[in-house]
Design a protein around this motif. Sequence first.
Motif, PDB file in Angstrom:
ATOM      1  N   ALA A 172       0.851  -1.195   0.000  1.00  0.00           N
ATOM      2  CA  ALA A 172       0.000   0.000   0.000  1.00  0.00           C
ATOM      3  C   ALA A 172       0.886   1.243   0.000  1.00  0.00           C
ATOM      4  O   ALA A 172       1.285   1.740   1.051  1.00  0.00           O
ATOM      5  CB  ALA A 172      -0.923  -0.018   1.221  1.00  0.00           C
ATOM      6  N   PHE A 173       1.216   1.743  -1.184  1.00  0.00           N
ATOM      7  CA  PHE A 173       2.061   2.911  -1.328  1.00  0.00           C
ATOM      8  C   PHE A 173       1.256   4.038  -1.986  1.00  0.00           C
ATOM      9  O   PHE A 173       0.770   3.865  -3.111  1.00  0.00           O
ATOM     10  CB  PHE A 173       3.302   2.598  -2.164  1.00  0.00           C
ATOM     11  N   PRO A 174       1.115   5.174  -1.313  1.00  0.00           N
ATOM     12  CA  PRO A 174       0.340   6.280  -1.868  1.00  0.00           C
ATOM     13  C   PRO A 174       0.828   6.711  -3.251  1.00  0.00           C
ATOM     14  O   PRO A 174       0.031   7.123  -4.101  1.00  0.00           O
ATOM     15  CB  PRO A 174       0.545   7.398  -0.838  1.00  0.00           C
ATOM     16  N   ALA A 175       2.121   6.594  -3.497  1.00  0.00           N
ATOM     17  CA  ALA A 175       2.675   7.031  -4.780  1.00  0.00           C
ATOM     18  C   ALA A 175       2.096   6.231  -5.940  1.00  0.00           C
ATOM     19  O   ALA A 175       1.992   6.736  -7.063  1.00  0.00           O
ATOM     20  CB  ALA A 175       4.199   6.915  -4.769  1.00  0.00           C
ATOM     21  N   LEU A 176       1.702   4.974  -5.677  1.00  0.00           N
ATOM     22  CA  LEU A 176       1.157   4.138  -6.743  1.00  0.00           C
ATOM     23  C   LEU A 176      -0.260   4.557  -7.134  1.00  0.00           C
ATOM     24  O   LEU A 176      -0.750   4.169  -8.199  1.00  0.00           O
ATOM     25  CB  LEU A 176       1.156   2.671  -6.315  1.00  0.00           C
ATOM     26  N   ASP A 177      -0.903   5.336  -6.273  1.00  0.00           N
ATOM     27  CA  ASP A 177      -2.266   5.796  -6.571  1.00  0.00           C
ATOM     28  C   ASP A 177      -2.272   7.054  -7.433  1.00  0.00           C
ATOM     29  O   ASP A 177      -3.317   7.446  -7.950  1.00  0.00           O
ATOM     30  CB  ASP A 177      -3.023   6.079  -5.267  1.00  0.00           C
ATOM     31  N   GLU A 178      -1.114   7.678  -7.559  1.00  0.00           N
ATOM     32  CA  GLU A 178      -1.030   8.890  -8.364  1.00  0.00           C
ATOM     33  C   GLU A 178      -1.091   8.539  -9.847  1.00  0.00           C
ATOM     34  O   GLU A 178      -0.450   7.585 -10.292  1.00  0.00           O
ATOM     35  CB  GLU A 178       0.286   9.635  -8.075  1.00  0.00           C
ATOM     36  N   PRO A 179      -1.872   9.291 -10.630  1.00  0.00           N
ATOM     37  CA  PRO A 179      -1.936   9.023 -12.073  1.00  0.00           C
ATOM     38  C   PRO A 179      -0.595   9.283 -12.747  1.00  0.00           C
ATOM     39  O   PRO A 179       0.055  10.303 -12.498  1.00  0.00           O
ATOM     40  CB  PRO A 179      -3.016  10.003 -12.563  1.00  0.00           C
TER      41      PRO A 179
END
Length: 313
Positions: A172-179
């Motif tokens: 669960a890495f927030p950076a992976l949710d960024e477009p």
Amino acid sequence: MRSIWKGAITFGLVNVPVKVYSATEDHDIALHQVHDADGGRIRYQRRCEIDGKIIEYQNIARAYDDGERTVILTKDDLASLPEEKSREIEVVEFVPSEQIDPIMFDKSYYLEPDSKSPKAYALLRKTLETTDRTAVVHFALRQKTRLAALRVRGDVLVLQTLLWGDEVREAAFPALDEPTRVSSQELDMAMSLVDQFAGDFEPEKFTDDYQEQLRTLIDAKLAQGDSVDTDETFGREPGESDGGEVLDLMEALRRSVDKSRGSSSASSSSSRSASKKADADGDSDEKPAAAKKAPAKKAPAKKPAAKKASKAS
């Protein structure tokens, strides 16, 4: 190799007696702790906090503490558990091999037939090969219940213990949710780079550089004493750094492709772009040669020496 466990693979009414061997070993150089001032060995002692005595390993038991009470579990207590007594490697199910995520693999063991007739062993091996399935098995080893994958490697059955589902963390890495937008040019360049490095995996081609360098350092110290300069031992210039400049993605890909292709890839996209640039400047006969020389002018002086060294090796 020495067998560490004996048991039998069971599925249905089929029973396959086997011996279990550890399939891997650690090649790291063993180091111990010492006092840096005098070289005195640092040792850890099993000392009892109540009487202050050093306790022998055979007199050490295990305990569970819930915060208020302590329960002592002896070796006999643990050995009395039904799972620990079991000598069966029970097949739970046969699953498609690709369904087991490699992240779940833990330790590997070889299984040797442990009967006068290895027919049952050969039958199980052939069945797994023909169906392209992996057997998910359940067994107990060294006071732990294990889940494992039973598969074929060459002529040998291999048991690979698996992590339990709750032991694999969620990424669960927030950076992976960024477009993120990847251009077709970047993708084409990356795929071209993959093509340049494509090949068959041959593990014997790779070596543990750190352990080799550690052995070189140790041998040098044994031969010359402790006053050995590390940079001199490994042939590095004073102040030489392993770091590099930060490049943007396209530039890193382009340089990687150009470096792997070398001067012989005249039909590559980098050569075509160099030719177009030469045509635009009106000197298509000489400019490509100049383009080849340009990186050598900009490159650090150490790079040509590195190329010579790699050729010599």
